[in-house]
Scaffold this active site. Structure first.
Site, PDB file in Angstrom:
ATOM      1  N   GLU A 129       0.859  -1.199   0.000  1.00  0.00           N
ATOM      2  CA  GLU A 129       0.000   0.000   0.000  1.00  0.00           C
ATOM      3  C   GLU A 129       0.886   1.237   0.000  1.00  0.00           C
ATOM      4  O   GLU A 129       2.035   1.150   0.412  1.00  0.00           O
ATOM      5  CB  GLU A 129      -0.813   0.076   1.313  1.00  0.00           C
ATOM      6  N   LYS A 131       2.505   4.445   1.555  1.00  0.00           N
ATOM      7  CA  LYS A 131       2.708   4.931   2.924  1.00  0.00           C
ATOM      8  C   LYS A 131       2.333   6.412   2.908  1.00  0.00           C
ATOM      9  O   LYS A 131       3.053   7.244   2.360  1.00  0.00           O
ATOM     10  CB  LYS A 131       4.151   4.741   3.365  1.00  0.00           C
ATOM     11  N   ASP A 133       1.759  10.136   3.946  1.00  0.00           N
ATOM     12  CA  ASP A 133       2.600  10.999   4.768  1.00  0.00           C
ATOM     13  C   ASP A 133       1.738  11.991   5.538  1.00  0.00           C
ATOM     14  O   ASP A 133       1.580  13.136   5.141  1.00  0.00           O
ATOM     15  CB  ASP A 133       3.597  11.730   3.868  1.00  0.00           C
ATOM     16  N   TYR A 243      -6.274   1.975   7.383  1.00  0.00           N
ATOM     17  CA  TYR A 243      -5.462   0.864   6.889  1.00  0.00           C
ATOM     18  C   TYR A 243      -5.118  -0.210   7.918  1.00  0.00           C
ATOM     19  O   TYR A 243      -4.420  -1.159   7.597  1.00  0.00           O
ATOM     20  CB  TYR A 243      -4.166   1.378   6.274  1.00  0.00           C
ATOM     21  N   LYS A 331      11.052   2.873   1.769  1.00  0.00           N
ATOM     22  CA  LYS A 331      11.170   4.328   1.591  1.00  0.00           C
ATOM     23  C   LYS A 331      11.490   4.681   0.142  1.00  0.00           C
ATOM     24  O   LYS A 331      12.212   3.943  -0.529  1.00  0.00           O
ATOM     25  CB  LYS A 331      12.300   4.851   2.489  1.00  0.00           C
ATOM     26  N   CYS A 425      22.351  41.000  12.188  1.00  0.00           N
ATOM     27  CA  CYS A 425      21.078  40.336  11.920  1.00  0.00           C
ATOM     28  C   CYS A 425      20.317  41.053  10.796  1.00  0.00           C
ATOM     29  O   CYS A 425      20.182  42.276  10.835  1.00  0.00           O
ATOM     30  CB  CYS A 425      20.236  40.339  13.200  1.00  0.00           C
ATOM     31  N   CYS A 428      17.217  42.997  12.426  1.00  0.00           N
ATOM     32  CA  CYS A 428      17.298  44.080  13.414  1.00  0.00           C
ATOM     33  C   CYS A 428      18.683  44.701  13.506  1.00  0.00           C
ATOM     34  O   CYS A 428      18.895  45.607  14.303  1.00  0.00           O
ATOM     35  CB  CYS A 428      16.895  43.557  14.788  1.00  0.00           C
ATOM     36  N   CYS A 443      21.201  35.616  16.529  1.00  0.00           N
ATOM     37  CA  CYS A 443      21.096  37.049  16.760  1.00  0.00           C
ATOM     38  C   CYS A 443      20.958  37.238  18.271  1.00  0.00           C
ATOM     39  O   CYS A 443      20.160  36.569  18.918  1.00  0.00           O
ATOM     40  CB  CYS A 443      19.879  37.600  16.029  1.00  0.00           C
ATOM     41  N   CYS A 448      14.668  41.562  18.844  1.00  0.00           N
ATOM     42  CA  CYS A 448      14.669  41.385  17.383  1.00  0.00           C
ATOM     43  C   CYS A 448      13.247  41.049  16.915  1.00  0.00           C
ATOM     44  O   CYS A 448      12.623  40.129  17.433  1.00  0.00           O
ATOM     45  CB  CYS A 448      15.627  40.255  17.029  1.00  0.00           C
TER      46      CYS A 448
HETATM   47  S1  IVH Z   1       0.237   0.106   8.994  1.00  0.00           S
HETATM   48  C1  IVH Z   1       1.474  -2.022  12.589  1.00  0.00           C
HETATM   49  N1  IVH Z   1      -0.191   1.233   6.680  1.00  0.00           N
HETATM   50  O1  IVH Z   1       3.324   4.921   9.046  1.00  0.00           O
HETATM   51  C2  IVH Z   1       1.716  -1.004  11.576  1.00  0.00           C
HETATM   52  N2  IVH Z   1       0.860   2.510   8.374  1.00  0.00           N
HETATM   53  O2  IVH Z   1       5.925   4.293  10.300  1.00  0.00           O
HETATM   54  C3  IVH Z   1       0.649  -0.018  11.586  1.00  0.00           C
HETATM   55  N3  IVH Z   1       1.377   4.824   7.699  1.00  0.00           N
HETATM   56  O3  IVH Z   1       2.326   5.019  12.381  1.00  0.00           O
HETATM   57  C4  IVH Z   1       0.698   0.862  10.480  1.00  0.00           C
HETATM   58  N4  IVH Z   1       0.570   4.664   5.665  1.00  0.00           N
HETATM   59  O4  IVH Z   1       0.985   6.423  10.742  1.00  0.00           O
HETATM   60  C5  IVH Z   1       0.310   1.377   7.914  1.00  0.00           C
HETATM   61  N5  IVH Z   1      -0.651   2.104   4.589  1.00  0.00           N
HETATM   62  C6  IVH Z   1      -0.166   2.248   5.822  1.00  0.00           C
HETATM   63  C7  IVH Z   1       0.401   3.462   6.252  1.00  0.00           C
HETATM   64  C8  IVH Z   1       0.914   3.559   7.537  1.00  0.00           C
HETATM   65  C9  IVH Z   1       1.161   5.465   6.559  1.00  0.00           C
HETATM   66  C10 IVH Z   1       2.039   5.426   8.893  1.00  0.00           C
HETATM   67  C11 IVH Z   1       1.343   5.170  10.199  1.00  0.00           C
HETATM   68  C12 IVH Z   1       2.376   4.532  11.079  1.00  0.00           C
HETATM   69  C13 IVH Z   1       3.632   4.891  10.401  1.00  0.00           C
HETATM   70  C14 IVH Z   1       4.685   3.854  10.697  1.00  0.00           C
END
Ligand code: IVH
Length: 685
Positions: A129, A131, A133, A243, A331, A425, A428, A443, A448
């Protein structure tokens, strides 16, 4: 299509009895929630926005007249309610875990090898899935109704942000039961985030209102979700995708794919870019595909999450201390581009820290136009040897503020010079200095304008002058309306000025005036701490308040004298001396003193003894004492002990292995004692 689907508006308003009103309220609530689901989850609206608004208004009116009939899942409650004074803590029934990271493809491969070895399997299905942000949150539904929600916090306890979450349009206030039964108690977890367009618009509004823009959509989402006033959250258009499961009673599925289906059946928004993969190769393929698609998405993702599909396998893999062994985050690589540095400007932050910022020939980077990038500090500039006019590599890593990675030296223009942060600065003209051991330049001027809000907030804070009722909003109001320009101006405020501020009740104004008055008799350490001198925190403030007894005595001290104070090191000592050199700072102190802030402490009350007025330094290995016990002994006899030798040192007590301190003592003519001699002086032999 639900039976409640088309709800005609009531064209002929005839009086309704209580029962009819209740039915109508229920009908409208149900219909509006259904339209909401169609619009925000299915993306298939069947009525116009205007028609929706007509129904919503009708419901609102009925609820206003009959507040007792309002339904728990009323869509009118999405608009936010009165501000809270703070968030309560909410404990998670099972910890909200984090994920271990794979930075490279090989790490995904070794994850797969490890997992299959542990499970003794040749083949394993994964779900990958995006991730997202944003911010992890937990939602709790009791009897299918949204009952509470919290932030992830430290993973064990978060903040109760129910009011704010309720304003998210895609969050179901009541779960749908037509496709799947609803567990009596259900916790689900997901991510709250902000779309790029909303982020840009919000930042534009922030700038228009002279407010600090957010660095990235994640910060904007966090800032919006952690508002005490949920009406602000409501105005920010936050998105949410679910999720993961928390505790769910009487519910069982076999796989993550089925769980995703259950989330959808209940009406939760789920990110649609998930994929079931029969092996890690396909996972990697989809990871790379998402990395390429990343720029075309209208929200930020910072990688992928790969989860073992079967839940019994997940259970068998179990968890480490803070992260599951059945999932891994992949990542994305930082995004880089090549461009030119047009100029470098020093920018002053709220703490006075100066950050050199490169102004770039604008370049597209990860879907956004980048025109500025941070160079962090002088050491970074020197290390990378980045100069004005250089062709450089700029990157956005983890979607934070872009940074200059390196200069491409082949393309350097002749005659370019290294960049040096100016000693004045830009905001200021105060002195800018960099203390030993610090990465940043600062500064020195506490008035300031770039720092003033942060400084005042610190000054009035609980652990400083403790001026009750003087919060961030008030500070912003007072500075923005030019009523205060420095911490000293707090003491020139009048009741009328306060009472005339927007949203300020007469009573609150009175309370604040009283709190200001009370603060005039605050202890010396509070005032010292409140000045916000670099590295002078609460503890050091107490130490030096005890030693000097007044601000004027402190201001008159030297680096050596300060260093001779136990716990005061060279960096703190120099920071203090520099602070008292800045004429603007002295002016503020004088103003404070004229307003009656003149705390003193009776330093003569300290112990007198045979060592009064004498200063000791200990070095080398001591047999009977350690440094601390020796210090305590010296102080109890009225003396002082320091870590380093100066002209003010009277005795160096040297044990075996004493090195440079011995030489310095010899050079400065400081008397050197053996431990035995010292012991006989204190009568301990
Ligand atoms: S599963 C047991 N699925 O990433 C794991 N997390 O670094 C529970 N996050 O705290 C998380 N997208 O806030 C999961 N598709 C996804 C996610 C996801 C973002 C975040 C989540 C978690 C953090 C972990």
């Amino acid at each position: 299509m639900g039976r409640f689907f088309f709800v005609p508006c009531r064209l002929h308003f005839q009086p309704m009895d209580q029962q009819q009103t209740l039915s109508r309220i229920q009908e409208l609530t149900e219909a509006l929630n259904e339209h909401n689901h169609r619009y925000y989850i299915l993306d298939e609206p069947v009525i116009s926005d205007a028609a929706y608004d007509v129904l919503l208004r009708e419901l609102q009116e009925l609820e206003n007249q009959n507040p007792e009939l309002m339904q728990v899942d009323s869509p009118t409650q999405r608009v936010g309610s009165l501000p809270l004074s703070g968030f309560e803590q909410l404990k998670h029934s099972t910890p909200m875990l984090s994920l271990s990271n794979a930075m490279e493809e090989e790490e995904l491969v070794s994850f797969d090898v490890r997992v299959r070895k542990d499970l003794e399997l040749d083949q394993l299905d994964y779900v990958i899935e995006p991730k997202l942000d944003g911010l992890g949150v937990e939602l709790i539904y009791v009897g299918g109704v949204f009952s509470a929600g919290s932030t992830r916090g430290d993973g064990f306890t978060g903040e109760n942000i129910t009011q704010n979450l309720r304003t998210l349009k895609a969050l179901p206030l009541r779960l749908r039961s037509n496709l799947r039964p609803i567990p009596a108690y259900l916790e689900v977890r997901g991510e709250v985030f902000m779309g790029h367009q909303d982020f840009e618009q919000l930042n534009q509004r922030q700038l228009d209102q002279d407010k600090q823009p957010f660095a990235n959509p994640r910060n904007a989402a966090a800032g919006s979700l952690r508002q005490l006033d949920s009406r602000i959250t409501a105005s920010r258009n936050l998105l949410i995708n679910l999720y993961a499961a928390g505790r769910i009673d009487e519910f069982s599925v076999d796989s993550h794919m089925e769980f995703i289906q259950a989330l959808k059946d209940w009406g939760f928004p789920v990110n649609d870019r998930y994929r079931l993969c029969p092996n890690i190769e396909r996972v990697i393929q989809f990871h790379n595909q998402l990395e390429n698609e990343r720029e075309s998405l209208d929200y930020d993702i910072d990688g992928t999450v790969t989860k073992i599909n079967r839940l019994d396998y997940q259970d068998r893999m179990g968890i480490r201390s803070r992260s599951p062994r059945w999932a891994i985050a992949g990542k994305f690589k930082a995004r880089q581009e090549i461009t030119k540095i047009l100029s470098i400007s020093p920018s002053v932050g709220r703490t006075g820290a100066i950050t050199p910022v490169a102004n770039l020939e604008p370049v597209q980077l990860g879907g956004v136009m980048v025109a500025r990038a941070t160079l962090h500090n002088q050491d970074e500039i020197d290390r990378k040897d980045v100069r004005v006019g250089d062709t450089i590599v700029v990157q956005r890593a983890g979607d934070v503020i872009p940074e200059v990675v390196k200069a491409i030296l082949d393309k350097r223009l002749p005659g370019s010079k290294p960049y040096v942060i100016p000693d004045r600065c830009p905001a200021c003209d105060g002195h800018v200095i960099r203390l030993e051991g610090e990465a940043k330049h600062y500064c020195q001027n506490i008035s300031c304008p770039a720092q003033i809000k942060g400084r005042i907030e610190h000054f009035v804070a609980k652990r400083c002058m403790d001026i009750d009722g003087f919060g961030t909003r008030l500070v912003a109001q007072l500075v923005d309306t030019d009523l205060i320009e420095s911490i000293a101006d707090i003491y020139t405020l009048t009741l009328e000025q306060l009472a005339n501020l927007d949203r300020m009740a007469e009573k609150s104004a009175l309370n604040i005036m009283e709190a200001i008055e009370i603060s005039k008799s605050a202890d010396l350490w509070r005032l010292i701490h409140g000045l916000g001198i670099r590295n002078v925190g609460e503890h050091i403030s107490k130490v030096i308040a005890n030693k000097y007894g007044s601000l004027s005595a402190l201001g008159g001290s030297t680096v050596e004298d300060l260093e001779a104070t136990h716990e005061v090191g060279p960096i703190v000592a120099r920071g203090l001396v520099e602070f008292f050199k800045e004429s603007d700072n002295l002016e503020i102190l004088e103003k404070l003193s004229n307003h009656g802030l003149n705390p003193t402490l009776d330093v003569s009350a300290r112990s007198e003894g045979i060592f009064s007025g004498l200063s000791f330094v200990f070095t080398g290995k001591l047999e009977y004492f350690n440094r601390d016990s020796a210090r305590v002994l010296v102080e109890s006899l009225g003396g002082a002990s320091a870590n380093s030798i100066s002209k003010k040192t009277d005795y160096l007590v040297a044990g075996p292995g004493a090195g440079s301190k011995m030489e310095k003592a010899n050079k400065l003519g400081v008397k050197i004692l053996t431990e035995a001699e010292f012991r006989s002086m204190v009568g301990a032999d």
